[in-house]
Structure formats: structure tokens, C-alpha cells
Write a protein that holds these residues in place. Structure first.
Motif, PDB file in Angstrom:
ATOM      1  N   LYS A 111       0.834  -1.204   0.000  1.00 58.68           N
ATOM      2  CA  LYS A 111       0.000   0.000   0.000  1.00 58.68           C
ATOM      3  C   LYS A 111       0.866   1.251   0.000  1.00 58.68           C
ATOM      4  O   LYS A 111       0.560   2.235  -0.688  1.00 58.68           O
ATOM      5  CB  LYS A 111      -0.924  -0.017   1.215  1.00 58.68           C
ATOM      6  N   ALA A 112       1.957   1.232   0.765  1.00 52.68           N
ATOM      7  CA  ALA A 112       2.873   2.380   0.819  1.00 52.68           C
ATOM      8  C   ALA A 112       3.560   2.604  -0.519  1.00 52.68           C
ATOM      9  O   ALA A 112       3.919   3.732  -0.866  1.00 52.68           O
ATOM     10  CB  ALA A 112       3.902   2.173   1.922  1.00 52.68           C
ATOM     11  N   ARG A 131       2.311   6.951  -4.884  1.00 54.16           N
ATOM     12  CA  ARG A 131       2.576   6.532  -3.510  1.00 54.16           C
ATOM     13  C   ARG A 131       1.847   7.446  -2.531  1.00 54.16           C
ATOM     14  O   ARG A 131       1.974   8.667  -2.599  1.00 54.16           O
ATOM     15  CB  ARG A 131       4.078   6.528  -3.229  1.00 54.16           C
ATOM     16  N   PRO A 132       1.079   6.865  -1.629  1.00 50.70           N
ATOM     17  CA  PRO A 132       0.265   7.681  -0.720  1.00 50.70           C
ATOM     18  C   PRO A 132       1.068   8.231   0.453  1.00 50.70           C
ATOM     19  O   PRO A 132       2.122   7.716   0.811  1.00 50.70           O
ATOM     20  CB  PRO A 132      -0.783   6.680  -0.229  1.00 50.70           C
ATOM     21  N   PHE A 133       0.517   9.263   1.054  1.00 50.39           N
ATOM     22  CA  PHE A 133       1.084   9.788   2.297  1.00 50.39           C
ATOM     23  C   PHE A 133       0.600   8.928   3.461  1.00 50.39           C
ATOM     24  O   PHE A 133      -0.491   8.360   3.430  1.00 50.39           O
ATOM     25  CB  PHE A 133       0.637  11.230   2.530  1.00 50.39           C
ATOM     26  N   PHE A 134       1.416   8.847   4.479  1.00 52.26           N
ATOM     27  CA  PHE A 134       1.013   8.156   5.701  1.00 52.26           C
ATOM     28  C   PHE A 134       1.760   8.769   6.881  1.00 52.26           C
ATOM     29  O   PHE A 134       2.770   9.465   6.720  1.00 52.26           O
ATOM     30  CB  PHE A 134       1.307   6.648   5.615  1.00 52.26           C
ATOM     31  N   CYS A 155       4.449  11.482   5.623  1.00 52.92           N
ATOM     32  CA  CYS A 155       5.553  10.656   5.125  1.00 52.92           C
ATOM     33  C   CYS A 155       5.207  10.001   3.791  1.00 52.92           C
ATOM     34  O   CYS A 155       4.035   9.833   3.442  1.00 52.92           O
ATOM     35  CB  CYS A 155       5.876   9.548   6.117  1.00 52.92           C
ATOM     36  N   LYS A 156       6.268   9.612   3.097  1.00 55.48           N
ATOM     37  CA  LYS A 156       6.134   8.790   1.894  1.00 55.48           C
ATOM     38  C   LYS A 156       7.270   7.770   1.872  1.00 55.48           C
ATOM     39  O   LYS A 156       8.389   8.059   2.315  1.00 55.48           O
ATOM     40  CB  LYS A 156       6.185   9.625   0.614  1.00 55.48           C
ATOM     41  N   LEU A 157       6.967   6.598   1.351  1.00 56.16           N
ATOM     42  CA  LEU A 157       7.987   5.572   1.176  1.00 56.16           C
ATOM     43  C   LEU A 157       8.837   5.919  -0.039  1.00 56.16           C
ATOM     44  O   LEU A 157       8.305   6.266  -1.094  1.00 56.16           O
ATOM     45  CB  LEU A 157       7.325   4.207   0.967  1.00 56.16           C
ATOM     46  N   ILE A 180      11.960   5.982   4.522  1.00 58.85           N
ATOM     47  CA  ILE A 180      10.814   6.886   4.525  1.00 58.85           C
ATOM     48  C   ILE A 180      11.318   8.320   4.551  1.00 58.85           C
ATOM     49  O   ILE A 180      12.295   8.627   5.227  1.00 58.85           O
ATOM     50  CB  ILE A 180       9.937   6.623   5.765  1.00 58.85           C
ATOM     51  N   VAL A 181      10.651   9.201   3.811  1.00 59.46           N
ATOM     52  CA  VAL A 181      10.957  10.630   3.884  1.00 59.46           C
ATOM     53  C   VAL A 181       9.770  11.333   4.525  1.00 59.46           C
ATOM     54  O   VAL A 181       8.628  11.148   4.115  1.00 59.46           O
ATOM     55  CB  VAL A 181      11.252  11.230   2.499  1.00 59.46           C
ATOM     56  N   SER A 182      10.060  12.110   5.554  1.00 57.12           N
ATOM     57  CA  SER A 182       9.032  12.853   6.256  1.00 57.12           C
ATOM     58  C   SER A 182       9.133  14.336   5.898  1.00 57.12           C
ATOM     59  O   SER A 182      10.222  14.909   5.907  1.00 57.12           O
ATOM     60  CB  SER A 182       9.197  12.668   7.763  1.00 57.12           C
ATOM     61  N   TYR A 183       7.987  14.944   5.596  1.00 53.75           N
ATOM     62  CA  TYR A 183       7.939  16.336   5.117  1.00 53.75           C
ATOM     63  C   TYR A 183       7.238  17.241   6.138  1.00 53.75           C
ATOM     64  O   TYR A 183       6.513  16.760   7.011  1.00 53.75           O
ATOM     65  CB  TYR A 183       7.184  16.416   3.787  1.00 53.75           C
ATOM     66  N   PRO A 184       7.432  18.562   6.025  1.00 58.50           N
ATOM     67  CA  PRO A 184       6.710  19.492   6.904  1.00 58.50           C
ATOM     68  C   PRO A 184       5.200  19.338   6.721  1.00 58.50           C
ATOM     69  O   PRO A 184       4.719  19.185   5.598  1.00 58.50           O
ATOM     70  CB  PRO A 184       7.187  20.865   6.434  1.00 58.50           C
ATOM     71  N   PHE A 185       4.467  19.410   7.830  1.00 53.24           N
ATOM     72  CA  PHE A 185       3.026  19.197   7.763  1.00 53.24           C
ATOM     73  C   PHE A 185       2.208  20.437   8.113  1.00 53.24           C
ATOM     74  O   PHE A 185       0.975  20.407   8.045  1.00 53.24           O
ATOM     75  CB  PHE A 185       2.621  18.038   8.685  1.00 53.24           C
ATOM     76  N   ASP A 186       2.884  21.532   8.504  1.00 54.01           N
ATOM     77  CA  ASP A 186       2.135  22.738   8.835  1.00 54.01           C
ATOM     78  C   ASP A 186       2.859  23.971   8.307  1.00 54.01           C
ATOM     79  O   ASP A 186       3.926  23.874   7.697  1.00 54.01           O
ATOM     80  CB  ASP A 186       1.890  22.850  10.341  1.00 54.01           C
ATOM     81  N   ALA A 187       2.273  25.149   8.553  1.00 53.93           N
ATOM     82  CA  ALA A 187       2.818  26.405   8.029  1.00 53.93           C
ATOM     83  C   ALA A 187       4.174  26.743   8.618  1.00 53.93           C
ATOM     84  O   ALA A 187       4.970  27.465   8.010  1.00 53.93           O
ATOM     85  CB  ALA A 187       1.830  27.541   8.286  1.00 53.93           C
TER      86      ALA A 187
END
Length: 228
Positions: A111-112, A131-134, A155-157, A180-187
Motif C-alpha cells: 500500500k505504501a 505513492r500515498p502519504f502516511f 511521510c512517503k515511502l 521513509i521521507v518525512s515532510y513538513p506538515f504545517d505552516a
């Protein structure tokens, strides 16, 4: 008595090369952590496939983690024009999370990757997919015996590999490495939400199960988790 002091003027010539911005790219060394359980919860995207603050109901917990290496990426990127540096733009911050596990659940990994998983469990891969975010969560074991709860909400795989080592009289040892790469989620470009059990403000009644019942992005989410 008269004293005449003549100030000395020094002239510096600044070349075009000296005036160009200096690009500094920082990549902190990876931090290896001792991890307990890990958690995965897939995001519910909007109609354009973009990340939202809404997640699926189910959160998957696994306790197969060998180690986790976390690398923070910061710095700047040069913008070139006519063969010269025209400007220097800040890069979007991100965090690489390399997870080494005994075995990652096949359907979750599929799924990732954006593979299609049919109702009968068939995994259809190799086609056109997004690829979905999780959200990725983990429990870090501190040296003093306390624990730290981490959520990476966006995040994305990016990659996964598996390796099996066997011998004539030894049991097969399986290792999956998931990046996994994690990205900023807010302003404010926050990437991670953490809570350490050793802090004085640690909410009374909060357990690991409650903290990871849903991805936490802000104080209100934590209040809901504690009440749950």
C-alpha cells in the motif's frame, strides 16, 4: 600644543565572485535509535491527491524493528542563470527515516508503494501508481529508562530492500530496510511531533496505546488522546 591625526582610509575591491551568495548544504549525521513498536496510519487525501489532516481509522502496530536511523536534511539550493549563481533558495526541510525490521507486513508495504491490493490479497505492482502519504510513529527507548513517542504525520515511502542470510545449520535471518521521507506538515514547517515520558508536563493517564491511537499534529489531538 596642537596634535593633527590624519585618518587612514583603506579601500577594498570587491569582485563579482566575492559578491555571489555562498551555498551551504547541511546534512546532519544519522542518529541511530533503539526503538520499541512502530506505527503506520495512512492519510486520507483530498480530491487532488494532496495530504490533509485527516487519516484512516486503523493504525497498524508492529514490534519487529531492529533499528532506526534518522537523518535531518536542511540547507540551501543554488539557482543558476547564464552559468552563474543567480540566487540561493532554501531547500524544503525533510527527514530521512531508515527502518531496519525483521519483516515488514507485505500488504502495508504494498500500500505504501502505491500497489493495488485486491480483496483476495493479490498485490498488483509495476503499473502506474501514486505513492500515498502516511503517518509514521515510533517508540524510542531512552538510556535513562524513559520513553519518547514520535509521530511523523506526513511521510512517503522512497525505497525498500530485503536481504536473507542463511547457513547450513543456522536459521534464516530476514532483514527488510524501509526508507521513509518525512515532510513538513504545517505552516511552520514542523516535521515531527514528540512527547518524552520524562518531562514534568507529561499528561497524567497517557499511555503508548492512547498516544498512537491516531496521528497527533497539535495540542488538541493530544488532549483527545488522553481523554480516550
Amino acid at each position: 600644543f596642537f596634535f593633527n591625526d590624519t585618518a587612514t582610509t583603506e579601500i577594498y575591491t570587491l569582485s563579482l565572485h566575492d559578491a555571489l551568495p555562498i551555498s551551504i548544504k547541511t546534512r546532519k549525521p544519522p542518529l541511530k535509535e533503539t526503538v520499541g513498536a512502530q506505527y503506520v496510519c495512512f492519510n486520507t487525501p483530498d480530491e487532488n491527491g494532496q495530504w490533509t489532516e485527516t487519516f484512516e481509522e486503523s493504525v497498524e502496530k508492529t514490534e519487529v524493528v531492529k533499528s532506526v536511523k534518522v537523518t535531518e536534511n536542511t540547507g540551501t539550493t543554488d539557482v543558476y542563470a547564464s552559468g552563474k549563481i543567480y540566487d540561493t533558495a532554501p531547500r524544503q526541510p525533510s527527514t530521512n527515516i531508515e527502518v531496519e525490521v525483521v519483516a515488514f507486513p507485505a500488504d502495508t508495504l504494498a500500500k505504501a508503494r502505491g500497489d493495488e491490493v485486491t480483496k483476495n490479497g493479490l498485490i498488483l505492482s509495476g503499473g502506474k501508481s501514486i505513492r500515498p502519504f502516511f503517518a509514521y510513529g515510533k517508540v524510542v527507548k531512552n538510556k535513562d529508562g524513559s520513553e519518547r513517542y514520535d509521530w511523523y504525520p506526513k511521510c512517503k515511502l522512497t525505497a525498500n530492500t530485503d536481504d536473507a542470510a542463511t547457513g547450513e545449520e543456522t536459521f534464516s535471518v530476514q532483514t527488510d530496510t524501509v526508507t521513509i521521507v518525512s515532510y513538513p506538515f504545517d505552516a511552520k514547517e514542523n516535521i515531527k511531533v514528540s512527547l518524552d515520558s520524562s518531562v514534568k508536563a507529561f499528561p497524567e493517564g497517557l499511555t503508548e496505546e492512547k498516544f498512537f491511537s491516531k496521528p497527533i499534529l497539535k495540542d488538541d489531538d493530544l488532549t483527545t488522546a488522553v481523554a480516550g
